[in-house]
Motif scaffolding. Structure first.
Motif, PDB file in Angstrom:
ATOM      1  N   GLY A 289      38.398  -5.664  50.308  1.00 28.52           N
ATOM      2  CA  GLY A 289      38.425  -5.163  48.937  1.00 28.52           C
ATOM      3  C   GLY A 289      37.314  -4.158  48.692  1.00 28.52           C
ATOM      4  N   TRP A 290      37.645  -3.077  47.988  1.00 21.45           N
ATOM      5  CA  TRP A 290      36.698  -2.000  47.702  1.00 21.45           C
ATOM      6  C   TRP A 290      36.700  -1.676  46.218  1.00 21.45           C
ATOM      7  CZ3 TRP A 290      33.281   0.249  51.012  1.00 21.45           C
ATOM      8  CH2 TRP A 290      33.422  -0.100  52.357  1.00 21.45           C
ATOM      9  N   ARG A 291      35.593  -1.123  45.745  1.00 21.43           N
ATOM     10  CA  ARG A 291      35.491  -0.648  44.363  1.00 21.43           C
ATOM     11  C   ARG A 291      34.969   0.778  44.366  1.00 21.43           C
ATOM     12  NH1 ARG A 291      32.666  -4.529  40.661  1.00 21.43           N
ATOM     13  NH2 ARG A 291      34.815  -5.222  40.391  1.00 21.43           N
TER      14      ARG A 291
ATOM     15  N   ILE B 108      46.272  -1.065  44.561  1.00 20.07           N
ATOM     16  CA  ILE B 108      45.232  -1.024  43.537  1.00 20.07           C
ATOM     17  C   ILE B 108      45.274  -2.380  42.847  1.00 20.07           C
ATOM     18  CG2 ILE B 108      44.460   0.043  41.384  1.00 20.07           C
ATOM     19  CD1 ILE B 108      45.974   2.591  42.327  1.00 20.07           C
ATOM     20  N   THR B 109      44.138  -3.060  42.793  1.00 20.68           N
ATOM     21  CA  THR B 109      44.120  -4.389  42.180  1.00 20.68           C
ATOM     22  C   THR B 109      43.735  -4.331  40.711  1.00 20.68           C
ATOM     23  OG1 THR B 109      41.895  -4.744  43.070  1.00 20.68           O
ATOM     24  CG2 THR B 109      43.736  -5.634  44.331  1.00 20.68           C
ATOM     25  N   ALA B 110      42.952  -3.336  40.300  1.00 22.13           N
ATOM     26  CA  ALA B 110      42.590  -3.196  38.887  1.00 22.13           C
ATOM     27  C   ALA B 110      41.906  -1.861  38.655  1.00 22.13           C
ATOM     28  CB  ALA B 110      41.660  -4.324  38.459  1.00 22.13           C
ATOM     29  N   ILE B 111      42.115  -1.321  37.471  1.00 19.24           N
ATOM     30  CA  ILE B 111      41.346  -0.173  36.989  1.00 19.24           C
ATOM     31  C   ILE B 111      40.784  -0.590  35.637  1.00 19.24           C
ATOM     32  CG2 ILE B 111      41.377   2.235  36.238  1.00 19.24           C
ATOM     33  CD1 ILE B 111      43.639   2.763  38.189  1.00 19.24           C
TER      34      ILE B 111
ATOM     35  N   TYR C 162      49.202   3.680  35.666  1.00 18.90           N
ATOM     36  CA  TYR C 162      48.773   4.405  36.852  1.00 18.90           C
ATOM     37  C   TYR C 162      49.703   4.065  38.017  1.00 18.90           C
ATOM     38  CZ  TYR C 162      46.558  -0.121  37.831  1.00 18.90           C
ATOM     39  OH  TYR C 162      46.322  -1.459  38.027  1.00 18.90           O
ATOM     40  N   ALA C 163      49.633   4.895  39.052  1.00 20.32           N
ATOM     41  CA  ALA C 163      50.447   4.671  40.253  1.00 20.32           C
ATOM     42  C   ALA C 163      49.610   5.010  41.481  1.00 20.32           C
ATOM     43  CB  ALA C 163      51.695   5.535  40.234  1.00 20.32           C
TER      44      ALA C 163
ATOM     45  N   ARG D  75      35.853   1.706  36.908  1.00 22.16           N
ATOM     46  CA  ARG D  75      35.931   0.964  38.170  1.00 22.16           C
ATOM     47  C   ARG D  75      37.380   0.915  38.632  1.00 22.16           C
ATOM     48  NH1 ARG D  75      32.487  -4.381  36.634  1.00 22.16           N
ATOM     49  NH2 ARG D  75      34.527  -4.875  35.794  1.00 22.16           N
ATOM     50  N   ILE D  76      37.587   1.308  39.869  1.00 22.83           N
ATOM     51  CA  ILE D  76      38.911   1.202  40.480  1.00 22.83           C
ATOM     52  C   ILE D  76      38.773   0.263  41.669  1.00 22.83           C
ATOM     53  CG2 ILE D  76      40.804   2.422  41.609  1.00 22.83           C
ATOM     54  CD1 ILE D  76      39.861   4.952  40.081  1.00 22.83           C
ATOM     55  N   ASP D  77      39.370  -0.921  41.554  1.00 16.20           N
ATOM     56  CA  ASP D  77      39.339  -1.906  42.629  1.00 16.20           C
ATOM     57  C   ASP D  77      40.620  -1.779  43.440  1.00 16.20           C
ATOM     58  OD1 ASP D  77      36.951  -2.737  41.547  1.00 16.20           O
ATOM     59  OD2 ASP D  77      37.768  -4.545  40.632  1.00 16.20           O
ATOM     60  N   PHE D  78      40.470  -1.766  44.762  1.00 18.96           N
ATOM     61  CA  PHE D  78      41.658  -1.632  45.609  1.00 18.96           C
ATOM     62  C   PHE D  78      41.483  -2.398  46.915  1.00 18.96           C
ATOM     63  CE2 PHE D  78      38.898   1.930  46.582  1.00 18.96           C
ATOM     64  CZ  PHE D  78      39.001   2.130  47.947  1.00 18.96           C
TER      65      PHE D  78
END
Length: 186
Positions: free
Chosen positions: A57-59, A80-83, A100-101, A127-130
Motif C-alpha cells: 500500500g502506498w500514499r 485506488i483505495t481512497a482519495i 474518480y477513475a 491523500r491518494i491511497d493505492f
C-alpha cells in the motif's frame, strides 16, 4: 508531492528456501542474515526500477490538484483505495469512488470526473491511497526474481568490511536484467 509506503509487502518474491538453494547454503545458521539480504535485494530492485514487486500500500500526498491526470509513480497499480481531502477544519473527507477513475498503464493515472474540493491547508491536504505490485510471489516476473537472486548472492558474497566498495555497485548481471526497466528521472 510525496510518496509514502503505508503497508509493506506481506512477503518476498522468493522464499528463504529458494534463495538458500541459489546460494548453495544447506545449513540454517545464516537464515536470518539470508532473509535480510533477500529483503534488501528486493528493495534495491524496487528502488532501481520504481516498481512494486509484491502487493503493498502506498500514499501519494499532494498540496493542490494538478491540471492533468495524476500519475501514480509506483507501478503496477492494482487499485485506488481512497482519495481524501483535508478541510480547513482539519477533517479529512473521502471522495466518492464515482468521482474518480484509475487509468491503467505505466504510470497509472487518476482521472478526476468531477471538480474535487479544494484542500483547506497549504501543504499535504490531498491523500491518494493505492495498492501497487504484481500480486503475490508467483505473479512477479522471472526477470525481476532473477535480479533479486543475483543481488542477494552479491550481498552474501561481499559482506566483509574489505568488500564495501563492491557492495555499493550493482553486479553487471543484475544491472543488465534491470536496465530495460530502470526508472528514468528527468
Amino acid at each position: 508531492m510525496s510518496l509514502t509506503l503505508i503497508t509493506a509487502p506481506a512477503g518476498e518474491p522468493l522464499t528463504l528456501a529458494e534463495i538458500k538453494f541459489f546460494l548453495r547454503v544447506a545449513h540454517d545458521t545464516d537464515d536470518n542474515l539470508i532473509a535480510d539480504l533477500a529483503e534488501a535485494a528486493r528493495g534495491q530492485v524496487e528502488a532501481v526500477t520504481g516498481l512494486a514487486l509484491i502487493t503493498q500500500g502506498w500514499r501519494l500526498t499532494l498540496d493542490s490538484w494538478p491540471e492533468e491526470p495524476i500519475a501514480l509513480l509506483r507501478p503496477p497499480v492494482q487499485a485506488i483505495t481512497a482519495i481524501s481531502v483535508q478541510g480547513i477544519d482539519g477533517v479529512w473527507t473521502e471522495l466518492d469512488q464515482g468521482d474518480y477513475a484509475l487509468i491503467p498503464g505505466y504510470p497509472a493515472r487518476v482521472l478526476l470526473k468531477a471538480p474535487p474540493p479544494t484542500p483547506g491547508i497549504a501543504a499535504g491536504g490531498i491523500r491518494i491511497d493505492f495498492t501497487a505490485g504484481f500480486g503475490d510471489a508467483d505473479a512477479v516476473p522471472g526477470t525481476l526474481k532473477q535480479a533479486v537472486r543475483l543481488l542477494a548472492a552479491h550481498y552474501h558474497e561481499h559482506r566483509t568490511p574489505a568488500s564495501e566498495r563492491r557492495v555499493t555497485t550493482m553486479p553487471n548481471s543484475a544491472g543488465a536484467l534491470l536496465a530495460p526497466l530502470r526508472e528514468v528521472r528527468l
